[in-house]
Design an enzyme around this catalytic site. Structure first.
Site, PDB file in Angstrom:
ATOM      1  N   GLU A  70       0.825  -1.212   0.000  1.00  0.00           N
ATOM      2  CA  GLU A  70       0.000   0.000   0.000  1.00  0.00           C
ATOM      3  C   GLU A  70       0.860   1.263   0.000  1.00  0.00           C
ATOM      4  O   GLU A  70       0.424   2.307  -0.469  1.00  0.00           O
ATOM      5  CB  GLU A  70      -0.946   0.003   1.208  1.00  0.00           C
ATOM      6  CG  GLU A  70      -2.035  -1.051   1.070  1.00  0.00           C
ATOM      7  CD  GLU A  70      -3.218  -0.852   2.011  1.00  0.00           C
ATOM      8  OE1 GLU A  70      -3.125  -0.048   2.952  1.00  0.00           O
ATOM      9  OE2 GLU A  70      -4.236  -1.528   1.806  1.00  0.00           O
ATOM     10  N   HIS A 109      10.124 -25.954   1.657  1.00  0.00           N
ATOM     11  CA  HIS A 109       9.577 -27.153   1.023  1.00  0.00           C
ATOM     12  C   HIS A 109       8.486 -26.800   0.021  1.00  0.00           C
ATOM     13  O   HIS A 109       7.737 -27.666  -0.414  1.00  0.00           O
ATOM     14  CB  HIS A 109       9.045 -28.104   2.094  1.00  0.00           C
ATOM     15  CG  HIS A 109      10.126 -28.548   3.036  1.00  0.00           C
ATOM     16  ND1 HIS A 109      10.794 -29.744   2.900  1.00  0.00           N
ATOM     17  CD2 HIS A 109      10.703 -27.916   4.093  1.00  0.00           C
ATOM     18  CE1 HIS A 109      11.714 -29.847   3.857  1.00  0.00           C
ATOM     19  NE2 HIS A 109      11.687 -28.741   4.590  1.00  0.00           N
ATOM     20  N   LYS A 130     -13.866  -0.133  -3.609  1.00  0.00           N
ATOM     21  CA  LYS A 130     -14.779   0.121  -2.482  1.00  0.00           C
ATOM     22  C   LYS A 130     -16.050   0.791  -2.982  1.00  0.00           C
ATOM     23  O   LYS A 130     -17.151   0.460  -2.570  1.00  0.00           O
ATOM     24  CB  LYS A 130     -14.105   1.009  -1.429  1.00  0.00           C
ATOM     25  CG  LYS A 130     -13.150   0.247  -0.529  1.00  0.00           C
ATOM     26  CD  LYS A 130     -12.682   1.135   0.610  1.00  0.00           C
ATOM     27  CE  LYS A 130     -11.600   0.444   1.401  1.00  0.00           C
ATOM     28  NZ  LYS A 130     -10.891   1.332   2.300  1.00  0.00           N
TER      29      LYS A 130
HETATM   30  O1  PA5 Z   1      -3.544   0.923   5.847  1.00  0.00           O
HETATM   31  C1  PA5 Z   1      -4.691   1.253   5.642  1.00  0.00           C
HETATM   32  O2  PA5 Z   1      -5.027   2.451   5.620  1.00  0.00           O
HETATM   33  C2  PA5 Z   1      -5.800   0.233   5.412  1.00  0.00           C
HETATM   34  O3  PA5 Z   1      -5.313  -1.051   5.333  1.00  0.00           O
HETATM   35  C3  PA5 Z   1      -6.804   0.282   6.549  1.00  0.00           C
HETATM   36  O4  PA5 Z   1      -6.143   0.033   7.758  1.00  0.00           O
HETATM   37  C4  PA5 Z   1      -7.919  -0.744   6.356  1.00  0.00           C
HETATM   38  O5  PA5 Z   1      -8.566  -0.533   5.133  1.00  0.00           O
HETATM   39  C5  PA5 Z   1      -8.950  -0.633   7.484  1.00  0.00           C
HETATM   40  O6  PA5 Z   1      -9.447   0.659   7.569  1.00  0.00           O
HETATM   41  P1  PA5 Z   1     -10.233   1.176   8.828  1.00  0.00           P
HETATM   42  O7  PA5 Z   1      -9.304   1.228   9.985  1.00  0.00           O
HETATM   43  O8  PA5 Z   1     -10.748   2.511   8.441  1.00  0.00           O
HETATM   44  O9  PA5 Z   1     -11.342   0.191   9.082  1.00  0.00           O
END
Ligand code: PA5
Length: 459
Positions: free
Chosen positions: A304, A333, A448
């Site tokens: 990310e 393995h 999303k």
């Molecule tokens: O790193 C990030 O921003 C994402 O992985 C969020 O942590 C994940 O989508 C969960 O989001 P939230 O904490 O708003 O539920």
């Protein structure tokens, strides 16, 4: 290069097998690093600004994860509050369920796996389960079959408060708690944005105990904030020691001499191997079951943060190395065949634990069955594990494949804090070298939106 290791107390970075000395033309030379001087200096300056002012170029909010190691000094009341919350939960509940996904889940799983008994059998410590990290009905129903709601505290973690997986799980569990006639304030704790979002509203309406995802802390950078510390405190993890480990790593990685800064150097090697030599896949391979989930935490951090369509100047770059989680010895393995003989595009990062402490066990000095098993006689399990790692390193080097190693003295709160922070700083630094914004994730918004529209239209 004059040396091939950076060793600090409890932590070492070993990089000889990334260099031309060991893997010839596939490796990195001093000249390659010198040629990167302009970008390296720019990155050092940017990370300094980040540390001192919380400013990250191209990101319109503050970025404050580098303050988290200093919470014991800067927010002593918060640390006390988390500790006393943890103690109350520990004394009262048999189960704790942590609800969350992505950055609101992965680090918490690491904390429990790395620092608790593998089967969590201690009677005086609640057993921790995770939910809300998928919407597979069989998992949630399976969990509810297993626990007793009367004896459970659910910690609901979501910065946005609208994440499908977390909130669907919360709503379903809430209904069950309600049906049972239990008081919500005795069974739910919320960790969310201080002011914004549905979950903050719910926590106010129901008068739930709550903590904050602090300002300037994105999901994948949040494990050392309330997001991770609250759960850690419920099982008696020493949260101050965890933060002290991160603080130590912050001090180590402030050094502007890159050959004395393991995180910067790790990022520089990763960048050069990727951009100059075409190694665009990175395998993260700890040799310990207790760090299996650490690989998954790192997969999110890298994917990310650096997997970006555009650079900070708006150019289409489709950037970022692809992370692959692996576990030693288990995946020797399965994956090692590919690492050793497949495409020349993988860099392996091993994580070695030197001392397994009390849990280390030794085989009998002789075996009753066959001479062919004599190589095992009298061996410690940690020797088997780490010899397998060393053998893998040599085999990869012989095939001119790049690998490096992070070595920690033992796995405890302190070194785990060091590990988390090492990879965070390295990722932030690599983002600067690549000139991408490591703190946003525009690539997850599209699905999303489509998913929510589709769900609105479903019956
Ligand atoms: O790193 C990030 O921003 C994402 O992985 C969020 O942590 C994940 O989508 C969960 O989001 P939230 O904490 O708003 O539920």
């Amino acid at each position: 290069m004059k040396k091939f290791e950076i060793n600090r107390e409890n932590f070492g970075f070993h990089f000889k097998n990334l260099t031309e000395k060991e893997i010839d033309k596939n490796g990195i030379s001093l000249k390659d690093i010198e040629n990167l001087e302009y970008k390296i200096n720019r990155a050092i300056k940017s990370i300094k600004d980040l540390r001192e002012k919380g400013i990250a170029k191209g990101h319109n909010e503050k970025v404050l994860f580098t303050r988290l190691p200093y919470q014991s000094e800067e927010k002593p009341q918060l640390i006390e509050r988390i500790k006393s919350y943890g103690e109350r939960v520990r004394n009262k509940y048999k189960y704790v369920v942590s609800l969350g996904i992505g950055g609101s889940y992965l680090g918490n799983q690491v904390l429990i796996d790395a620092l608790c008994h593998p089967y969590q059998t201690k009677k005086d410590i609640p057993k921790v389960f995770f939910a809300g990290n998928n919407v597979d009905p069989s998992s949630l129903q399976g969990l509810l079959d297993e626990i007793n709601l009367e004896e459970t505290m659910f910690i609901v973690i979501s910065k946005s408060g609208t994440t499908m997986e977390t909130m669907a799980s919360f709503l379903y569990i809430f209904q069950k708690v309600n049906e049972r006639g239990l008081k919500p304030e005795n069974h739910f704790t919320v960790i969310t944005d201080r002011k914004k979002g549905v979950l903050r509203k719910i926590s106010k309406e129901l008068n739930l105990q709550s903590f904050e995802v602090p300002e300037g802390i994105g999901g994948r950078w949040s494990v050392l904030s309330e997001v991770g510390l609250v759960l850690a405190a419920t099982v008696g993890i020493d949260i101050e020691k965890l933060l002290n480990g991160a603080k130590k790593m912050d001090e180590i990685t402030k050094n502007e001499d890159i050959f004395e800064n393991p995180a910067y150097l790790y990022a520089i090697f990763s960048y050069l191997l990727y951009k100059e030599k075409g190694f665009n896949e990175t395998v993260i391979m700890p040799y310990s079951d207790r760090l299996k989930s650490f690989s998954y935490w790192y997969v999110q951090l890298l994917s990310e943060s650096l997997g970006k369509e555009k650079d900070r100047d708006g150019n289409i770059v489709n950037e970022g190395r692809t992370p692959i989680p692996a576990l030693g010895t288990t995946d020797m393995h399965s994956q090692t065949q590919q690492h050793r003989e497949g495409k020349y595009n993988k860099v392996i990062t091993f994580i070695e634990i030197e001392d397994f402490g009390k849990s280390n066990i030794t085989l009998p000095n002789e075996n009753l069955f066959s001479e062919k098993l004599n190589f095992l006689n009298g061996k410690k399990f940690s020797t088997l594990l780490n010899t397998a790692l060393h053998a893998n390193e040599i085999a990869l080097k012989n095939a001119k494949r790049p690998s490096c190693k992070i070595k920690i003295s033992k796995l405890d709160e302190f070194t785990l804090g060091m590990l988390f922070y090492f990879f965070e700083i390295a990722t932030a630094f690599e983002g600067e070298l690549l000139n991408v914004n490591p703190y946003d994730q525009p690539g997850v918004e599209d699905y999303k939106k489509i998913m929510k529209e589709k769900l609105q239209n479903e019956g």
